[in-house]
Design a protein around this motif. Structure first.
Motif, PDB file in Angstrom:
ATOM      1  N   TYR A  43       0.843  -1.189   0.000  1.00  0.00           N
ATOM      2  CA  TYR A  43       0.000   0.000   0.000  1.00  0.00           C
ATOM      3  C   TYR A  43       0.880   1.242   0.000  1.00  0.00           C
ATOM      4  CZ  TYR A  43       0.678  -1.060   5.008  1.00  0.00           C
ATOM      5  OH  TYR A  43       1.201  -1.400   6.227  1.00  0.00           O
ATOM      6  N   VAL A  45       0.936   5.463   1.039  1.00  0.00           N
ATOM      7  CA  VAL A  45       0.289   6.517   1.828  1.00  0.00           C
ATOM      8  C   VAL A  45       1.042   7.831   1.641  1.00  0.00           C
ATOM      9  CG1 VAL A  45      -0.592   4.924   3.582  1.00  0.00           C
ATOM     10  CG2 VAL A  45       1.667   5.978   3.882  1.00  0.00           C
ATOM     11  N   CYS A  49      -0.615   9.949   6.223  1.00  0.00           N
ATOM     12  CA  CYS A  49      -1.057   8.556   6.353  1.00  0.00           C
ATOM     13  C   CYS A  49      -2.416   8.311   5.707  1.00  0.00           C
ATOM     14  CB  CYS A  49      -1.085   8.125   7.830  1.00  0.00           C
ATOM     15  SG  CYS A  49       0.552   8.061   8.591  1.00  0.00           S
ATOM     16  N   ARG A  50      -2.693   9.053   4.631  1.00  0.00           N
ATOM     17  CA  ARG A  50      -3.890   8.788   3.844  1.00  0.00           C
ATOM     18  C   ARG A  50      -3.534   7.816   2.728  1.00  0.00           C
ATOM     19  NH1 ARG A  50      -4.681  14.610   4.314  1.00  0.00           N
ATOM     20  NH2 ARG A  50      -3.571  14.763   2.334  1.00  0.00           N
ATOM     21  N   TYR A  51      -4.424   6.862   2.477  1.00  0.00           N
ATOM     22  CA  TYR A  51      -4.154   5.827   1.487  1.00  0.00           C
ATOM     23  C   TYR A  51      -4.246   6.385   0.066  1.00  0.00           C
ATOM     24  CZ  TYR A  51      -4.311   2.120   4.983  1.00  0.00           C
ATOM     25  OH  TYR A  51      -4.049   1.301   6.054  1.00  0.00           O
ATOM     26  N   MET A  54      -3.802   0.471  -2.616  1.00  0.00           N
ATOM     27  CA  MET A  54      -3.724  -0.804  -1.901  1.00  0.00           C
ATOM     28  C   MET A  54      -3.774  -1.927  -2.921  1.00  0.00           C
ATOM     29  SD  MET A  54      -6.374  -0.706   1.298  1.00  0.00           S
ATOM     30  CE  MET A  54      -6.530   0.706   2.392  1.00  0.00           C
ATOM     31  N   HIS A  58      -3.981  -6.538   0.520  1.00  0.00           N
ATOM     32  CA  HIS A  58      -4.244  -5.632   1.633  1.00  0.00           C
ATOM     33  C   HIS A  58      -5.727  -5.292   1.737  1.00  0.00           C
ATOM     34  CE1 HIS A  58      -2.707  -3.290   4.894  1.00  0.00           C
ATOM     35  NE2 HIS A  58      -3.283  -2.177   4.466  1.00  0.00           N
ATOM     36  N   TYR A  69     -11.303   3.342  -0.650  1.00  0.00           N
ATOM     37  CA  TYR A  69     -10.354   3.652   0.424  1.00  0.00           C
ATOM     38  C   TYR A  69      -9.518   4.893   0.100  1.00  0.00           C
ATOM     39  CZ  TYR A  69      -6.973   1.675  -2.803  1.00  0.00           C
ATOM     40  OH  TYR A  69      -6.202   1.442  -3.901  1.00  0.00           O
ATOM     41  N   HIS A  73      -7.883   7.498   5.991  1.00  0.00           N
ATOM     42  CA  HIS A  73      -6.718   7.578   6.865  1.00  0.00           C
ATOM     43  C   HIS A  73      -6.417   6.204   7.470  1.00  0.00           C
ATOM     44  CE1 HIS A  73      -4.097   8.924  10.193  1.00  0.00           C
ATOM     45  NE2 HIS A  73      -3.888   9.991   9.453  1.00  0.00           N
ATOM     46  N   TYR A  74      -5.168   6.000   7.844  1.00  0.00           N
ATOM     47  CA  TYR A  74      -4.741   4.735   8.469  1.00  0.00           C
ATOM     48  C   TYR A  74      -5.588   4.436   9.704  1.00  0.00           C
ATOM     49  CZ  TYR A  74      -1.298   1.164   9.904  1.00  0.00           C
ATOM     50  OH  TYR A  74      -0.677  -0.016  10.247  1.00  0.00           O
TER      51      TYR A  74
END
Length: 308
Positions: A43, A45, A49-51, A54, A58, A69, A73-74
């Motif tokens: 993944y 980010v 920590c925003r995706y 993926m 995952h 997604y 955020h994580y």
């Protein structure tokens, strides 16, 4: 003429762009197929920590079936503590521009992973981080089993000599903080060689296991009990006001008498026990403590032999 030539050039350029776009789509498809076929979670980010991406593995791990997604955020999929740890690692990669690798245990499924975080650069600037998480649960379990074997006596399940020294060292620090005396018992099996010679080594192993069980019954679960040699055992305890080491010695012989009276084995089990007490304000090494307890035990064994 020049107009037709210009049109031909534009058509050629358009065809070239079409081929490039097709090649790009093909390479993206190949890349997607590659990252989706692996058993590792992959993944991407951003710094918050925003995706951004993926892979299929995952998505499955997080229980996500669509690509909504993006921008999540994580913390949307992990505990606050996991998110805080992840954010700290991500910030390190953004700050240093270097890859980072660490192990962690996922709260979601209690599995262990080895995660590699690598910077994604654009014009020498880190713009994102790619994470590759490889499951290592089986490896961790194997390591724990090997660690346990290295500290445990296989025959009795007690600590072995290495395990005894490791645990006693920890207990000595506790006793020092609490300012409590410690007591070490040395316990020796009598006539094990005779049992082996008369009944065989399998029976001798049974005798060792029985001795271990008797010693365990006599002491507390919090005490460190170990088989430190072939027929040698040791017990370490932090002394409390409700514990009388002398009475423990007497009780061990009472348990031994009851065991022998049952006649369940083709031998009579006999144990010799010695003891030493140490003030935490006058510490000595574990080896020195064992030596003193051994000396006391052998003195009692010699005295008992003379009385026979």
């Amino acid at each position: 003429e020049s107009a037709r030539k210009r049109i031909a050039e534009l058509e050629l350029i358009e065809q070239r762009h079409a081929r490039m776009e097709e090649e790009l789509r093909r390479s993206e498809g190949q890349y997607r197929s590659l990252v989706d076929s692996t058993d590792d979670s992959i993944y991407v980010v951003d710094r918050n920590c925003r995706y951004l991406f993926m892979n299929r593995r995952h998505l499955d791990r997080l229980g996500i079936t669509t690509n909504d997604y993006i921008g999540k955020h994580y913390t949307d999929y992990h505990t606050p503590q996991e998110a805080a740890d992840f954010q700290r690692h991500i910030e390190t990669v953004f700050t240093t521009g270097q890859s980072l690798q660490h192990e962690y245990r996922a709260e979601r499924d209690k599995k262990y992973f080895l995660r590699t975080l690598s910077p994604v650069r654009e014009a020498d600037t880190v713009t994102a981080v790619t994470a590759v998480s490889k499951e290592i649960t089986d490896r961790k379990r194997m390591e724990e089993e090997l660690r346990a074997l290295s500290l445990t006596d296989e025959l009795t399940g007690l600590s072995n000599r290495r395990g005894f020294f490791t645990l006693v060292q920890q207990q000595l620090r506790v006793a020092g903080r609490l300012e409590k005396n410690v007591v070490l018992f040395a316990v020796d099996m009598d006539e094990l060689k005779q049992i082996n010679d008369t009944c065989g080594h399998q029976t001798g192993d049974n005798a060792i296991r029985d001795a271990a069980d008797i010693i365990k019954k006599n002491f507390r679960e919090s005490d460190v009990i170990a088989r430190i040699g072939g027929d040698e055992f040791a017990v370490f305890m932090i002394e409390n006001f409700d514990i009388d080491p002398g009475r423990l010695t007497l009780r061990l012989h009472d348990i031994l008498r009851i065991y022998n009276s049952q006649g369940a084995r083709p031998y009579t089990l006999s144990l010799s026990i010695g003891m030493m007490r140490q003030d935490p304000r006058q510490p000595s090494s574990i080896e020195a403590m064992l030596s003193l307890a051994d000396r006391n035990m052998y003195e009692k064994k010699r005295a008992r032999s003379k009385d026979r």
